[in-house]
Design an enzyme around this catalytic site. Sequence first.
Site, short mmCIF file in Angstrom:
data_model
loop_
_atom_site.label_atom_id
_atom_site.label_comp_id
_atom_site.label_asym_id
_atom_site.label_seq_id
_atom_site.Cartn_x
_atom_site.Cartn_y
_atom_site.Cartn_z
N SER A 35 -29.69 84.49 89.56
CA SER A 35 -29.76 83.99 90.93
C SER A 35 -31.17 84.04 91.52
O SER A 35 -31.41 83.47 92.59
CB SER A 35 -28.81 84.76 91.85
N LYS B 233 -31.56 90.18 96.16
CA LYS B 233 -31.61 88.90 96.86
C LYS B 233 -32.76 88.92 97.88
O LYS B 233 -33.31 89.97 98.19
CB LYS B 233 -30.29 88.63 97.62
#
Length: 211
Positions: free
Chosen positions: A132, A170
């Site tokens: 990701s 993230k």
Amino acid sequence: MAIQESKQIQVLRFIHEAQLNNGYPPTVREVGEAVGLSSSSTIHGHIERLVKKGYLLKDASKPRARAIEVTDSGLEALGVSTTPGRIPVLGQVTAGAPILAVEEEATEFFPIPDNLMQFDGDMFMLNVRGNSMINIGILDGDKVIVRKQDNADNGDVVVAMNDDDEATVKRFFREADHFRLQPENDAMAPIILKQVAILGKVIGLYRDAIY
């Protein structure tokens, strides 16, 4: 043997800190301003005595501004450890959907890179699983170096944990009534949370192989 003269300790410490902060020793004038000495001959005298004691090393082959460095004996006199620090590896973190990730006991240790020595004791590493964060070069199988902190600025890359004790790496954003954990992969959606715990900010990356 420890240095007895307080001015010598101050001179040695300032030279060491200047080298850490700037990458090179200070000038005689800068030393004088830092330790409250106006006489350059007095400063040179302190430096020569530090050299004789083995706490400073002068290299005649280098330009004057780069000619002095603090030795291991000098570091010990200042109480600075000369043993390289190690970063604990505390399991894994996903660059994908959150998973149970961070362990209390280290699974292995990694030498601290020179440019991160100032954070010794305040870092841990996690193995990355998932894709990701590929847009910023964090790949599956990498290790991220994380500085421990419980807050973050918008846009920081963090290791965050939700209420279910699931952790993920993230990009962090604090928005009106929620937190957004944004992947760096155009094919993946952000994670929206009402509550989030920041475990740390990603400040480095290690890769075992060239891809």
